[in-house]
Design an enzyme around this catalytic site. Structure first.
Site, PDB file in Angstrom:
ATOM      1  N   LYS A   1       0.822  -1.216   0.000  1.00  0.00           N
ATOM      2  CA  LYS A   1       0.000   0.000   0.000  1.00  0.00           C
ATOM      3  C   LYS A   1       0.852   1.260   0.000  1.00  0.00           C
ATOM      4  O   LYS A   1       0.608   2.186  -0.771  1.00  0.00           O
ATOM      5  CB  LYS A   1      -0.914   0.009   1.237  1.00  0.00           C
ATOM      6  N   THR A   2       1.842   1.293   0.894  1.00  0.00           N
ATOM      7  CA  THR A   2       2.670   2.499   0.995  1.00  0.00           C
ATOM      8  C   THR A   2       3.422   2.749  -0.306  1.00  0.00           C
ATOM      9  O   THR A   2       3.488   3.885  -0.798  1.00  0.00           O
ATOM     10  CB  THR A   2       3.660   2.359   2.163  1.00  0.00           C
TER      11      THR A   2
ATOM     12  N   GLU B   1      -3.444   6.183   1.353  1.00  0.00           N
ATOM     13  CA  GLU B   1      -3.260   4.796   1.778  1.00  0.00           C
ATOM     14  C   GLU B   1      -4.436   4.444   2.681  1.00  0.00           C
ATOM     15  O   GLU B   1      -4.694   5.127   3.669  1.00  0.00           O
ATOM     16  CB  GLU B   1      -1.935   4.647   2.522  1.00  0.00           C
TER      17      GLU B   1
END
Length: 463
Positions: free
Chosen positions: A121-122, A165
């Protein structure tokens, strides 16, 4: 476009303001003109970066840190009910707002891209933030890690796109109404909040159901959990589904990933045409993250060839295979990986990028995760030449009887790994110095404070 400060956010107080998610929201509010205050357990570069924006940051938690005129108190799921500032908020009848609700309010009126799922995600959020900025679209973004220095995890932009995010760990991602949702994969994780895969699928279905009418779901075509979620949401009439991956049925097909040292060259088949671009981080896993970002940008109407070129400007994010330095011919790299899938992806990426011997210093994160996935963590460590395993980093959890790093170590040895248990973190630099030789790669791995060991290992190697 909506970039005003919500009324409840005019004078917010953040409990745990130095955290990755909390600090990002605080930064955006400060940049929009809010009078931001908050507290954190310890001093940090992030706290200093917030002060530079005009925020008031207290160190330690105490009732008197909460100003009488605060318009709300922002908390995350990690804040315990007995926090003195939370108790003071109740006395003053100050509204308590969860981090996810605060972030959702900042996205209001903007074209949101929400990045969810395991794993990356990051990285994917960061790739989008960098590429859209490079294209002059001036996006706002909130990321779970710093792009460069402290405080670079978020920004208020003047454009109409907000990239966020979206955290599924506590179901907070269900608060958002994105125009584009990215789901990288669906796996059993976050065991303290989900009892089964059915609960996780239900949670993701709720998230996908919040995509605005006519919006797009970008989702992996190669991962079993993502494929199952796609099957479950295909009938949502207002949703466009775009799959990506190496599967021949993928809408955005990854045709080829060619390693180029610590970079990769990626060729995709999109709308009947081949497109090749460079990803400036190693490994197939990160290449797929870049393709997810590409598909999301195209869903917003951005030309694919422009996005592809801009994605090449992304050079990594703090703690995601971040080179910390080199000493006596030994490179030290830091990885946030703490789930077996992430661990395997990063170890395979390093294997593909270099023929060097690979030494891993691994710190398990959370007792609940180790209890459920310790065996798989140990099996992942078999990809390294040598491993050092530390005690479990508890974070927000209390110890669980019988759950220790021995679960991982035993599984690693059973898989053929060479593992050393180290209970005193301060001795790790000496242990690594005794193992490492010129030409080796040392990878510090985990979501806890193992990241602090990189400089100490480099200093010890220098001596």
């Amino acid at each position: 476009m909506a970039s005003a400060i919500p009324t409840a956010m005019e004078r917010p107080h953040f409990i745990g303001i130095g955290g990755a998610g909390m600090s990002g929201i605080a930064k955006i509010l400060a940049q929009r003109g809010a009078e931001v205050a908050g507290s954190d357990a310890k001093e940090s570069a992030t706290a200093e970066a917030l002060r530079a924006l005009g925020a008031t940051v207290h160190i330690g938690h105490a009732a008197e840190h909460l100003a009488d005129d605060a318009t709300c108190v922002v908390v995350s799921s990690a804040i315990r009910a007995d926090n003195p500032e939370l108790a003071r908020a109740a006395e003053l009848s100050v509204p308590v707002v969860h981090r996810s609700d605060a972030l959702a309010s900042l996205m209001g009126g903007l074209r949101a891209i929400a990045v969810a799922g395991t794993h990356g995600k990051t990285t994917t959020t960061s790739m989008l933030a960098v590429a859209l900025t490079e294209l002059g679209l001036d996006p706002s973004y909130a990321i779970g890690g710093d792009l460069e220095g402290p405080g670079t995890n978020a920004r208020h932009g003047e454009g109409d796109i907000f990239v966020a995010e979206a955290d599924e760990s506590d179901r907070s991602f269900q608060k958002y109404d994105p125009e584009v949702a990215i789901v990288l994969n669906v796996e059993l994780d976050h065991h303290a909040n989900y009892a089964s895969m059915d609960e996780i699928y239900d949670s993701f279905e709720t998230f996908v159901g919040k995509v605005v009418p006519g919006g797009t779901l970008v989702i992996a075509a190669d991962q079993p959990g993502a494929v199952e979620l796609t099957r479950r949401v295909r009938d949502l009439s207002s949703l466009k589904v775009v799959t990506y991956g190496e599967s021949e049925t993928a809408d955005v097909r990854v045709h080829k990933v060619t390693p180029r040292g610590l970079t990769s060259e990626v060729t995709v088949l999109l709308n009947g045409k081949f497109l090749t671009f460079t990803v400036s981080v190693p490994g197939r896993h990160y290449a797929h993250n870049a393709v997810a970002a590409l598909a999301a940008g195209v869903a917003l109407g951005i030309p694919a060839h422009n996005l592809a070129s801009a994605l090449g400007k992304y050079t990594g994010v703090k703690r995601r295979l971040q080179l910390k330095g080199e000493a006596n011919g030994v490179q030290v790299i830091d990885s946030y990986a703490h789930h077996p899938t992430e661990m395997t992806a990063d170890l395979e990426a390093m294997r593909g990028a270099s023929d060097s011997r690979l030494l891993v210093v691994f710190q398990p994160h959370l007792f609940s995760r180790t209890q459920e996935l310790g065996k798989e963590m140990g099996q992942a460590l078999a990809l390294a030449d040598l491993s050092v395993v530390l005690d479990i980093y508890p974070a927000r959890e209390d110890p669980v009887p019988g759950v220790t790093s021995a679960l991982i170590i035993d599984a690693a040895k059973a898989a053929g790994a060479t593992v050393t248990a180290v209970h005193d973190k301060s001795t790790v630099p000496d242990v690594v110095a005794g193992m490492a030789a010129p030409g080796d790669l040392v990878l510090t791995m985990g979501a806890g404070d193992v990241t602090d060991l990189g400089p100490a290992i480099l200093a010890r190697l220098s001596n």
